[in-house]
Design an enzyme around this catalytic site. Structure first.
Site, PDB file in Angstrom:
ATOM      1  N   CYS A 223      -8.683  54.060  65.041  1.00 64.91           N
ATOM      2  CA  CYS A 223      -8.867  53.160  66.182  1.00 64.91           C
ATOM      3  C   CYS A 223      -9.897  53.723  67.154  1.00 64.91           C
ATOM      4  O   CYS A 223     -10.598  52.964  67.830  1.00 64.91           O
ATOM      5  CB  CYS A 223      -7.535  52.911  66.887  1.00 64.91           C
ATOM      6  SG  CYS A 223      -6.708  54.409  67.471  1.00 64.91           S
TER       7      CYS A 223
ATOM      8  N   HIS B 286      -3.658  55.319  71.387  1.00 64.31           N
ATOM      9  CA  HIS B 286      -4.296  54.199  70.692  1.00 64.31           C
ATOM     10  C   HIS B 286      -5.500  53.740  71.501  1.00 64.31           C
ATOM     11  O   HIS B 286      -5.463  53.699  72.731  1.00 64.31           O
ATOM     12  CB  HIS B 286      -3.295  53.052  70.522  1.00 64.31           C
ATOM     13  CG  HIS B 286      -3.836  51.892  69.743  1.00 64.31           C
ATOM     14  ND1 HIS B 286      -4.302  52.019  68.452  1.00 64.31           N
ATOM     15  CD2 HIS B 286      -4.000  50.588  70.076  1.00 64.31           C
ATOM     16  CE1 HIS B 286      -4.714  50.839  68.009  1.00 64.31           C
ATOM     17  NE2 HIS B 286      -4.554  49.962  68.995  1.00 64.31           N
TER      18      HIS B 286
END
Length: 910
Positions: A265, A835
């Site tokens: 990510c 994230h």
């Protein structure tokens, strides 16, 4: 010059029409001989034309001119090279011709003389060849390279084309495009088929056929990029049906997710931000990068990173994909940057930094970097020094990345001893700005009172971030009224004392997730003072459990509950006294047996003659393996999965004084509580640890686990240290403030002739078209690592940098310092996990979207600002207007202001 299924006559540079000798212009025979022989002796020059003449005819000519008789029967007639050709239709040269035996070579001037004097046999083409440069020599290229050109979609229909070894691969590509009628708008690339059947990309089309090692008979495959941005050669056969469905999909270009390959990510976030920089994306979409690929830059990556990124951009902006899999790009990044190998989580800003540098070097227009000496200002005006620094930078670095992202700093260093001032101007690609850091820290602790009736209290304390353990005790004293001198601080882990702290130790060694207990001890007890009347004993709780093996007679011991630090009068150090002291301390959750249950046993066991040996002092580290202390805080965190190792021997000859009906028995144990002490060296003064051992039945009967685990929350637990939001401008101001260099990075003063901890100040001199601002949320020190979740308020539009740029400005130049936000890389979570996502404004529609790996959804402007904002992308307003003007001249106008209402027909919500 290439020819497809060519007649060699078509390759002639000069068409000669003089087929018959013109006798009136022919010089004497001796003069002819000297002119031709002198011409043959001239050196070979690369690119020159030389001609082949049949050996038989040439020898006949030599006999004729040496005879000296122009009317001799040895007259050779017209030049005839028939013996050199395989046939008289295609006029292809015979293979294996040898110079001096089958032909001689003549320079262009000598050839033209002979043709003018004697003519050329009717219908025969001149055999013209070029001089090529081979390693360490020059040579006339007699045989051209015949390549078999095929399309990727039709590998069974080759077309033969002839090329010189000095021709560029770009000519091969151009010839293939012409042969297969490919339109100028379509992008193509070449592959060569090797002898073993594998294929290899011809990336650099600017090299020659010789440098590319192309051989006669080699198959060259041309492929055309699909309309969805992919290449046919990159498509697995088993996914063709899926790809066809993707090609049928039509969405808004740029609204395309990136599949998470496993902790990628961070890469997806950086790519989405960069992909939404309008001028950079247009540069790739319009194939301007093809002319600037730098394959010979030793600092670059052979053009592979730029080409991999271009493929990604073309797919994302084709409008034919909901999401794409960046596997090829990930592989390329790992190949050139080993730190990104594998599938561990990384920093999006670090990936972005690598990518910008890699793209710059792969697209650097400077093919050979010259040496540039960096010069100090030496009292010269700033404008002169800045202009010189920027020109020097451009002499070595000139690319679309420099055009788009590079700006200029002014760096001022001042020596603290002699006052020498050094001024330099340095280029930058992004700003890494610090966040204002609070000097306070909130810590949660449990306070354990000496009063057995009081439950442990949870407290939330505000302490100095760089304070000591004593500051923690002082803060707690304000809540409890207990003197800090009567407190001991310990880290409890897995029912053990992981560490008992000294007051002088730094708070930075305590992590937020540590379980910190602060115990009240007797005022007469002190650490390291054996002369005091009380001693503090660490107490563990253990339960006997049957071992899980065939021997049912063996019992194991398991730690449970919270350990205690108990003050014991030195004159009462006997087992019996200690038993009653502990029974009193446990009285809140341990029930005393009734008189009917209690049996005091034999009278001799009641005697208090066997006292405990004199314990040593409790010291920080006495419960630790010295190796753990030396390893530092980072090692300690890793080691939390195992108990500390004890290296100190304990008291011996501590006889067990358990009575038959006592609730528990007492033993001396090591610092882990895992084994009993059987030896004791009086010279070591080792701190004894005491274990309270319970039989399962007794524990079940008299020990209240619920009550033992109970605690209360102090009113201060509801207190939250509010972090006031900061303005982005504050971060930039902090970035430009004066700072003192660290000891690890001193500056060498040319006046003092030694390294100095100089003061340094950075100022902004020139800003780029697209300004990247990296918020330094991750803080790393010698003792701690943390992420700052401070809310940074940043403007979406009209960020004005004019007050921060020190370059002299006029009224018109102030417009060059206003920026609008176009993308944000977000980071959610902590240091070890987290994230990354992206907010980005589409350059065509002006709509903001949220990119979360393969998922994309439209958002409004009020959703963009958050504590997760990590890297900000700002575009200068004059650049936006320029791009808008260019776009409006080539296609119907679209909203250019980021945040405009979304057009429903283009919004694709995954």
């Amino acid at each position: 010059m290439a020819a497809v299924a060519a007649n060699p006559a078509d390759t002639a540079a000069t068409a000669v029409d003089h087929r018959k000798p013109q006798r009136e212009k022919v010089p004497g025979l001796e003069s002819q001989r000297r002119q031709i022989e002198n011409g043959r002796r001239r050196p070979l020059r690369v690119g020159e034309s030389w001609f082949l003449v049949g050996h038989h005819w040439y020898k006949q000519w030599e006999v004729y001119v040496r005879g000296g008789n122009q009317d001799s029967s040895t007259f050779p007639g017209c030049i005839n090279n028939a013996e050199l050709f395989e046939d008289q239709v295609n006029w292809r040269l015979k293979k294996g011709l040898v110079e001096g035996e089958d032909y001689v070579l003549l320079p262009a001037a000598a050839w033209h003389y002979l043709v003018n004097w004697y003519g050329l046999e009717h219908g025969q083409p001149p055999i013209e060849r070029k001089v090529v440069e081979l390693p360490s020599t020059h040579k006339v290229e007699v045989y051209s390279v015949e390549l078999l050109l095929v399309r990727h979609s039709d590998m069974d229909t080759p077309h033969t084309a002839q090329f010189s070894q000095t021709d560029s691969v770009d000519l091969v590509l151009h010839t293939a495009r012409e042969q297969f009628l490919v339109s100028p708008q379509e992008e193509t690339r070449l592959w060569i088929k090797n002898a073993e059947g594998s294929f290899e990309r011809l990336c650099n089309t600017r090299v020659t056929v010789l440098d590319a090692a192309l051989k006669t008979g080699q198959v060259v495959v041309m492929e055309t990029r699909n309309k969805d941005g992919t290449w046919p050669s990159a498509q697995p056969h088993d996914t063709r049906s899926t790809l066809e469905e993707e090609e049928d999909f039509q969405g808004q270009p740029g609204i395309c997710g990136l599949t998470n390959l496993g902790n990628t990510c961070f890469m997806n976030s950086a790519l989405q931000c960069l992909s939404n920089v309008p001028q950079l994306t247009e540069y790739f979409l319009k194939n301007r990068y093809l002319e600037e690929l730098n394959f010979c830059n030793p600092l670059g990556m052979k053009g592979e990173i730029a080409q991999a990124y271009a493929d990604l951009v073309k797919q994302a902006w084709s409008g034919h994909h909901r999401s794409i899999v960046p596997q090829v790009f990930k592989t390329k990044v790992g190949h050139f940057a080993s730190q990104f190998l594998g599938y561990q989580q990384h920093d999006s800003q670090e990936l972005l930094s690598f990518l910008l540098d890699g793209l710059h070097e792969d697209l650097n227009r400077i093919k050979k970097k010259e040496y540039v000496e960096l010069c100090d200002a030496a009292g010269r005006p700033d404008q002169e020094v800045a202009q010189e620094a920027w020109q020097n930078h451009k002499r070595r670095n000139d690319s679309v990345i420099v055009d788009t992202f590079h700006g200029l700093f002014k760096s001022t260093l001042v020596c603290p001893d002699c006052g020498n001032v050094s001024v330099t101007f340095d280029p930058f690609c992004y700003l890494s700005v610090p966040l204002p850091v609070s000097h306070k820290r909130v810590m949660e602790v449990f306070f354990v009172s000496m009063d057995p009736r009081r439950k442990p209290e949870q407290h939330r304390l505000v302490v100095p971030k760089k304070g000591k353990i004593s500051d923690l005790c002082v803060a707690l004293a304000k809540h409890t009224g207990i003197s800090p001198e009567r407190m001991m601080v310990a880290d409890v882990f897995s029912h053990r004392f992981y560490k008992i702290y000294q007051l002088e130790e730094s708070l930075s060694s305590i992590l937020d997730r540590d379980d910190i207990f602060i115990y009240e001890v007797s005022g007469r007890a002190a650490i390291g003072e054996n002369s005091r009347e009380d001693v503090v004993l660490p107490i563990y709780l253990r339960e006997r459990t049957p071992a899980r093996d065939y021997n049912s007679s063996y019992y194991g011991l398991m730690l449970f509950g919270h350990p205690l630090l108990v003050s014991v009068p030195r004159d009462r150090l006997s087992w019996d006294a200690l038993y009653h002291i502990l029974l009193y301390r446990l009285s809140r959750y341990v029930t005393r047996p009734s008189s009917d249950d209690e049996d005091d046993g034999d009278e001799k066991d009641l005697e208090d003659k066997d006292r405990l040996p004199k314990p040593g002092r409790v010291t920080a580290g006495s419960s630790q393996d010295p190796g753990l202390e030396q390893a530092g805080p980072s090692s300690r965190v890793v080691s939390r999965s195992r108990a500390p190792v004890d290296n100190s021997p304990g008291p011996s000859h501590w006889p067990q004084r358990a009575r038959r009906k006592h609730l528990f028995t007492l033993h001396t144990v090591n610092s882990n509580g895992t084994s009993d002490r059987s030896t004791f060296n009086e010279d070591t003064h080792a701190q004894p640890y005491i274990a309270i051992d319970w039989e399962p039945e007794m524990k079940k009967r008299y020990y209240d686990e619920v009550e033992a685990e109970g605690y209360v929350k102090h009113d201060c637990v509801g207190y939250v240290l509010k972090k006031a939001p900061v303005q982005l401008q504050e971060c930039i101001e902090l970035f430009t403030t004066v700072e003192t260099l660290e000891k690890e990075n001193p500056w060498y003063c040319p006046t003092c002739k030694q390294h100095q901890l100089a003061t340094k100040k950075l100022d902004l001199w020139m800003l780029p078209e697209t300004l990247i601002i990296h918020l330094k949320r991750f803080s790393y020190t010698k003792f701690s690592r943390e992420k700052l979740d401070t809310l940074v308020e940043f403007p979406i539009r009209d960020l004005d940098f004019s007050e921060f740029v020190i370059k002299p400005q006029n009224d018109s130049s102030r417009e060059l310092y206003k920026y609008d936000l176009i993308a944000v890389s977000n980071h959610y979570g902590g240091l070890r996990d987290g994230h990354y996502t992206t907010f980005a404004c589409n350059k065509d529609s002006g709509q903001w979207h949220y990119f979360d790996d393969s998922s994309v959804s439209p958002v409004t402007e009020n959703q963009i600002e958050s504590k997760a904002a990590y890297v900000l992308f700002y575009q200068r307003q004059d650049v936006a207007r320029r791009l808008q003007t260019q776009a409006s001249s080539s296609k119907p106008p679209a909203s250019s202001a980021c945040g405009a209402p979304p057009k429903s027909e283009f919004v694709d919500v995954n």
